[in-house]
Enzyme design. Structure first.
Site, PDB file in Angstrom:
ATOM      1  N   ASP A 114     -11.748  -9.410  12.351  1.00 24.00           N
ATOM      2  CA  ASP A 114     -11.673 -10.714  11.804  1.00 24.00           C
ATOM      3  C   ASP A 114     -10.579 -11.203  12.280  1.00 24.00           C
ATOM      4  O   ASP A 114      -9.379 -10.742  12.075  1.00 24.00           O
ATOM      5  CB  ASP A 114     -11.581 -10.772  10.180  1.00 24.00           C
ATOM      6  CG  ASP A 114     -11.623 -12.375   9.662  1.00 24.00           C
ATOM      7  OD1 ASP A 114     -11.257 -13.194  10.462  1.00 24.00           O
ATOM      8  OD2 ASP A 114     -11.854 -12.246   8.523  1.00 24.00           O
ATOM      9  N   ASP A 312     -12.736 -18.657  16.048  1.00 25.12           N
ATOM     10  CA  ASP A 312     -12.998 -17.614  15.019  1.00 25.12           C
ATOM     11  C   ASP A 312     -14.168 -16.869  15.176  1.00 25.12           C
ATOM     12  O   ASP A 312     -14.946 -17.172  15.617  1.00 25.12           O
ATOM     13  CB  ASP A 312     -13.058 -18.504  13.828  1.00 25.12           C
ATOM     14  CG  ASP A 312     -13.265 -17.385  12.268  1.00 25.12           C
ATOM     15  OD1 ASP A 312     -12.736 -16.698  12.271  1.00 25.12           O
ATOM     16  OD2 ASP A 312     -14.197 -17.826  11.591  1.00 25.12           O
TER      17      ASP A 312
END
Length: 439
Positions: A114, A312
């Site tokens: 992440d 992202d």
């Protein structure tokens, strides 16, 4: 419109393959490069036990994306500056996982990757509510809990010192997590990192927590980048495999060695409202040969409001604020109509969940170019479209950001990043993108 139950459409492989049945799954990581797997990969124990229909899989990923975008919206709307250690609240289980060995002797865990979260955390012995394998702290001779006097305790969200350990609570999507701050050796590929600080989960509620934990690749002091700065110089890149890839493994390359020599860069920007996120300057979007007429404010970077564009790894489908998305979508539809020579009355545009530009007939799609400061990224149809297995439904794999007053973020998501090498060069404040077959 009836949608047939297909096998998982965007994953054109058999989910019935087991970890021990595929020799590629047993290949060892090497050097400072880790293999990256999708959670639905044949090499992932977290793939669905029963194949999902195409409609179910798309709707499920859309729902997770929506939660992630709503979180970003709430975050940037805060009046106060968010501290650097901003991994205190993250959202939904990211899509890609890597293998890490933790402890002495090493225990192997598959951690979610992440780029929008700082802290790493894993489920530990005695964890209540954890749904997968846990790290057995009693079997590691190098495991050490951190007390409240440790400087790292000041960097975690809401620390409490009721016992000997520094404890903290955080939320993750619909889940809450209670963890103790701890240290142990983590080995990434062949690189041991002694004294790595992470959260040792003691209790988890809800179903949003990645089963074997999370590896934070953002920019805060508890992130992997900060803790391995001496080893990797705050530099890494990844190449995410296509949903259609049979072997379905990409790579996470840590450190400056082995990074591509020929690559285009755009500056990384810092936003005090979310200092860990990787902001870039998106200046325009081109559909085919036409630069779409987007209101400048829809793309502008604004540190006062948190507005701008981020890269992202955990969001699946690119989201654009409403004015930008509407302009891009309408030009895409026009190009489809013209390219396919279909009369308007016959060019029925349908929807599927959050996707509002779907077609029930074969289409010829234009390319789409995201024009960042200093570089252009042109996406072929494989990065723009999702298809049902039977090929009867095709959708533009983008959507508008959540419809609320705080929706100021554009997110360049992982489907659009697939089969590209994305290089994060934090010391030089730049992000690079180069085409690369990731499998």
């Amino acid at each position: 419109m009836k949608i047939h139950l297909f096998t998982l459409a965007i994953l054109c492989f058999s989910l019935s393959q087991g970890l021990n049945q595929n020799p590629k799954c047993e290949t060892q990581d090497h050097g400072s490069t880790l293999r990256v797997f999708h959670i639905y990969s044949p090499c992932s124990p977290f793939r669905p036990s029963k194949p999902l229909s195409w409609e179910e899989s798309v709707l499920q990923m859309q729902a997770k994306d929506q939660a992630r975008l709503l979180y970003f919206s709430n975050l940037v709307a805060k009046n106060s500056v968010v501290p650097i250690a901003s991994g205190r609240q993250t959202i939904q289980s990211p899509t890609y996982i890597v293998k890490a060995n933790i402890g002495t002797p090493p225990q192997t865990l598959l951690m979610a990757m992440d780029t929008s979260n700082d802290a790493s955390w894993i489920p530990c012995t005695g964890c209540l509510g954890c749904s997968s394998s846990v790290f057995n702290t009693n079997k590691s001779t190098t495991f050490k809990p951190l007390g409240c006097q440790a400087p790292q305790c000041k960097l975690v969200p809401n620390p409490t010192c009721g016992g000997a350990s520094c404890s903290f609570n955080m939320t993750y999507g619909g889940s809450t997590i209670a963890a103790n701050l701890s240290q142990d050796t983590i080995t990434l590929a062949t690189d041991p990192v002694p004294g790595y600080t992470f959260g040792c989960i003691q209790k988890a509620t809800g179903s949003s927590v990645p089963p074997q934990g999370l590896m934070g690749l953002a920019r805060g002091p508890l992130s992997l980048l900060s803790q391995t700065q001496h080893l990797y110089q705050s530099t890494f890149s990844y190449c995410l495999p296509s949903f259609r890839s049979l072997s379905f493994s990409g790579s996470l390359r840590l450190g400056p060695i082995g990074q591509p020599k020929t690559i285009k860069f755009t500056p990384l920007l810092k936003n005090p409202r979310r200092s860990s996120l990787y902001y870039v300057n998106l200046v325009a979007i081109r559909v085919g040969r036409k630069i779409v007429d987007i209101p400048p404010a829809a793309l502008a970077f604004n540190p006062n409001t948190g507005a701008g564009t981020i890269i992202d790894s955990g969001t699946v489908f690119t989201r654009l604020v409403a004015p930008a998305y509407t302009a891009v979508r309408d030009e895409f539809r026009r190009r489809i109509r013209d390219a396919n020579r279909i009369r308007i009355r016959n060019a029925n545009v349908t929807s599927l969940g959050g996707f509002d530009t779907c077609y029930s007939f074969p289409i010829v799609a234009p390319t789409m170019t995201f024009m960042f400061a200093g570089m252009n990224v042109t996406l072929p149809p494989d990065n723009l479209l999702i298809h049902s297995t039977a090929g009867s439904i095709t959708c533009l794999a983008m959507a508008a950001a959540p419809d609320n007053v705080n929706s100021v973020l554009n997110v360049f998501a992982n489907m659009q990043q697939q089969n590209h090498r994305i290089l994060f060069d934090v010391p030089n404040s730049r992000l690079g993108v180069a085409r690369e077959l990731c499998t």
